[in-house]
Design a protein around this motif. Structure first.
Motif, short mmCIF file in Angstrom:
data_model
loop_
_atom_site.label_atom_id
_atom_site.label_comp_id
_atom_site.label_asym_id
_atom_site.label_seq_id
_atom_site.Cartn_x
_atom_site.Cartn_y
_atom_site.Cartn_z
N VAL A 17 -5.37 3.80 3.59
CA VAL A 17 -4.93 2.41 3.42
C VAL A 17 -3.86 1.99 4.43
O VAL A 17 -4.06 1.04 5.19
CB VAL A 17 -4.42 2.17 1.98
CG1 VAL A 17 -3.93 0.72 1.83
CG2 VAL A 17 -5.52 2.46 0.96
N TYR A 18 -2.74 2.69 4.43
CA TYR A 18 -1.60 2.23 5.22
C TYR A 18 -1.62 2.80 6.65
O TYR A 18 -2.12 3.90 6.87
CB TYR A 18 -0.29 2.65 4.55
CG TYR A 18 -0.06 1.99 3.21
CD1 TYR A 18 0.02 0.61 3.08
CD2 TYR A 18 0.09 2.76 2.05
CE1 TYR A 18 0.24 0.01 1.85
CE2 TYR A 18 0.32 2.17 0.82
CZ TYR A 18 0.39 0.80 0.73
OH TYR A 18 0.60 0.22 -0.49
N PRO A 19 -1.05 2.05 7.62
CA PRO A 19 -0.92 2.59 8.98
C PRO A 19 0.01 3.80 8.99
O PRO A 19 0.92 3.91 8.15
CB PRO A 19 -0.32 1.43 9.77
CG PRO A 19 0.30 0.53 8.76
CD PRO A 19 -0.51 0.69 7.51
N GLU A 20 -0.23 4.70 9.92
CA GLU A 20 0.50 5.97 9.97
C GLU A 20 2.00 5.79 10.08
O GLU A 20 2.79 6.58 9.55
CB GLU A 20 -0.03 6.81 11.13
CG GLU A 20 0.54 8.20 11.22
CD GLU A 20 -0.09 9.01 12.33
OE1 GLU A 20 0.49 10.05 12.70
OE2 GLU A 20 -1.15 8.60 12.85
N GLN A 21 2.41 4.73 10.77
CA GLN A 21 3.84 4.54 11.01
C GLN A 21 4.59 3.98 9.79
O GLN A 21 5.83 3.90 9.80
CB GLN A 21 4.08 3.62 12.22
CG GLN A 21 3.54 2.21 12.09
CD GLN A 21 2.10 2.08 12.56
OE1 GLN A 21 1.35 3.06 12.57
NE2 GLN A 21 1.72 0.87 12.99
N TRP A 22 3.87 3.58 8.75
CA TRP A 22 4.54 3.05 7.57
C TRP A 22 4.88 4.20 6.64
O TRP A 22 4.02 4.76 5.96
CB TRP A 22 3.66 2.03 6.85
CG TRP A 22 4.47 1.08 5.98
CD1 TRP A 22 5.81 1.10 5.77
CD2 TRP A 22 3.96 -0.02 5.21
NE1 TRP A 22 6.20 0.09 4.92
CE2 TRP A 22 5.07 -0.62 4.56
CE3 TRP A 22 2.70 -0.55 5.01
CZ2 TRP A 22 4.94 -1.71 3.71
CZ3 TRP A 22 2.56 -1.65 4.17
CH2 TRP A 22 3.68 -2.23 3.54
N ALA A 23 6.13 4.57 6.59
CA ALA A 23 6.58 5.75 5.86
C ALA A 23 6.35 5.63 4.36
O ALA A 23 6.51 4.54 3.78
CB ALA A 23 8.06 6.00 6.13
N GLU A 24 6.00 6.74 3.74
CA GLU A 24 5.79 6.75 2.29
C GLU A 24 7.06 6.39 1.53
O GLU A 24 7.00 5.91 0.40
CB GLU A 24 5.30 8.13 1.84
CG GLU A 24 3.89 8.45 2.31
CD GLU A 24 3.41 9.80 1.80
OE1 GLU A 24 4.19 10.48 1.09
OE2 GLU A 24 2.26 10.17 2.11
N SER A 25 8.22 6.62 2.13
CA SER A 25 9.49 6.34 1.47
C SER A 25 9.96 4.90 1.62
O SER A 25 10.99 4.52 1.05
CB SER A 25 10.57 7.27 2.02
OG SER A 25 10.72 7.08 3.43
N ASP A 26 9.23 4.09 2.35
CA ASP A 26 9.61 2.69 2.55
C ASP A 26 9.51 1.95 1.21
O ASP A 26 8.47 1.98 0.55
CB ASP A 26 8.71 2.02 3.57
CG ASP A 26 9.12 0.60 3.86
OD1 ASP A 26 9.85 0.38 4.83
OD2 ASP A 26 8.70 -0.31 3.09
N PRO A 27 10.57 1.25 0.78
CA PRO A 27 10.54 0.61 -0.54
C PRO A 27 9.51 -0.50 -0.67
O PRO A 27 8.96 -0.71 -1.76
CB PRO A 27 11.97 0.06 -0.69
CG PRO A 27 12.53 -0.01 0.69
CD PRO A 27 11.88 1.12 1.44
N PHE A 28 9.22 -1.19 0.43
CA PHE A 28 8.21 -2.26 0.36
C PHE A 28 6.82 -1.67 0.16
O PHE A 28 6.00 -2.19 -0.61
CB PHE A 28 8.26 -3.13 1.61
CG PHE A 28 9.54 -3.91 1.75
CD1 PHE A 28 9.75 -5.06 1.00
CD2 PHE A 28 10.54 -3.49 2.60
CE1 PHE A 28 10.91 -5.78 1.10
CE2 PHE A 28 11.72 -4.21 2.72
CZ PHE A 28 11.91 -5.34 1.97
N ARG A 29 6.56 -0.56 0.87
CA ARG A 29 5.29 0.13 0.68
C ARG A 29 5.21 0.69 -0.74
O ARG A 29 4.17 0.60 -1.39
CB ARG A 29 5.13 1.26 1.70
CG ARG A 29 3.97 2.17 1.36
CD ARG A 29 3.72 3.25 2.37
NE ARG A 29 2.91 4.31 1.77
CZ ARG A 29 2.23 5.21 2.46
NH1 ARG A 29 2.28 5.22 3.79
NH2 ARG A 29 1.53 6.15 1.85
#
Length: 279
Positions: A17-29
């Motif tokens: 689903v998410y692009p590789e650069q979007w960290a799993e720890s990002d609160p928006f994600r």
């Protein structure tokens, strides 16, 4: 909820689903992922549990009761399906705080002083605490200045089916579920137990709308079951409790269920001579 989120990230969101650069720890994600999980999970838990209850417990002769609305089951399902995503929005904000470590949820039973006995204790305390708060929140929703705007939608179903269990205005539904989310911010609770209790309270919510009044005789004075809640839908100002009768007794709103006196909706059906279960 971080247990579920971690599994969803590992096997679905991160690889597909998410692009590789979007960290799993990002609160928006994390919030976006939680919204998907809670909304889809809410639909599945509601539809599966309510459907099973409807198929195997609900007496379908009640669909011929004079106070049943035309196409009521369809209306209950449609209202719930509209409401669930809106209820998920504030719910996921609380789940996000939990995921980011701001609650008192813990991983290991060994961290407690009673070991596995702490799970039994904490489950009981969770039910007692949430039952108390839900009683007063529910009673407050019946205040004349609030009722018509929020809670009246749920009382549209005077003779409810299991599908009425989650048919709330979104703010009403969130308000009555808030104590479940508040508890782990105030008291220690095992993460796995919290998930189990979250499933349990949703099943319980279905069960008190299923018209099946069977309760062990010894528990009748204590447990707020379907018989009590059926009277709440019929008479409005009684039996606000969720799990127990304690706060209704303290608050002067306890009513002995009509079902125990042979005056429940199903007794009306029996007096009408309807024997065939329709639907």
């Amino acid at each position: 909820m971080d247990i579920v989120l971690n599994y969803a990230d590992r096997y679905f969101f991160t690889p597909y689903v998410y692009p590789e650069q979007w960290a799993e720890s990002d609160p928006f994600r994390q919030y976006a992922s939680l919204f998907v999980i809670v909304t889809i999970g809410g639909y599945l838990l509601y539809l599966i549990t309510a459907s099973l209850s409807y198929l195997f417990l609900f007496d379908k002769r009640l669909l011929q009761h004079p106070q049943i609305l035309k196409n009521q089951v369809r209306l209950e399902i449609a209202y719930t399906c509209w409401s669930v995503p809106y209820m998920s929005l504030p719910t996921c904000a609380l789940f996000l705080l939990e995921v980011r470590g701001h609650s008192r949820l813990y991983d290991n039973v060994s961290e407690t002083n009673l070991g596995y006995l702490s799970l039994v204790r904490d489950a009981f305390l969770f039910l007692c605490f949430t039952d108390m708060l839900i009683y007063w929140i529910h009673r407050g929703l019946h205040h004349r200045l609030i009722y018509k705007h929020l809670h009246k939608a749920h009382h549209k179903w005077k003779v409810p089916t299991p599908f009425a269990s989650h048919a709330f205005h979104p703010l009403d539904g969130f308000a009555q579920s808030f104590p479940y989310h508040l508890y782990p911010f105030l008291f220690p609770l095992h993460k796995g137990l919290y998930l189990g209790l979250f499933v349990f309270v949703n099943i319980w919510t279905v069960s008190i709308h299923d018209g099946d009044f069977r309760v062990p005789e010894a528990l009748k004075p204590i447990v707020n079951g379907s018989a009590h809640h059926t009277d709440h839908h019929l008479f409005f100002d009684y039996n606000y409790g969720q799990f127990f009768t304690l706060w209704d007794r303290i608050g002067g709103s306890f009513r002995t269920p009509s079902a125990w006196e042979g005056k429940a909706p199903i007794d009306d059906i029996n007096k009408m001579g309807i024997k065939t279960k329709q639907g």
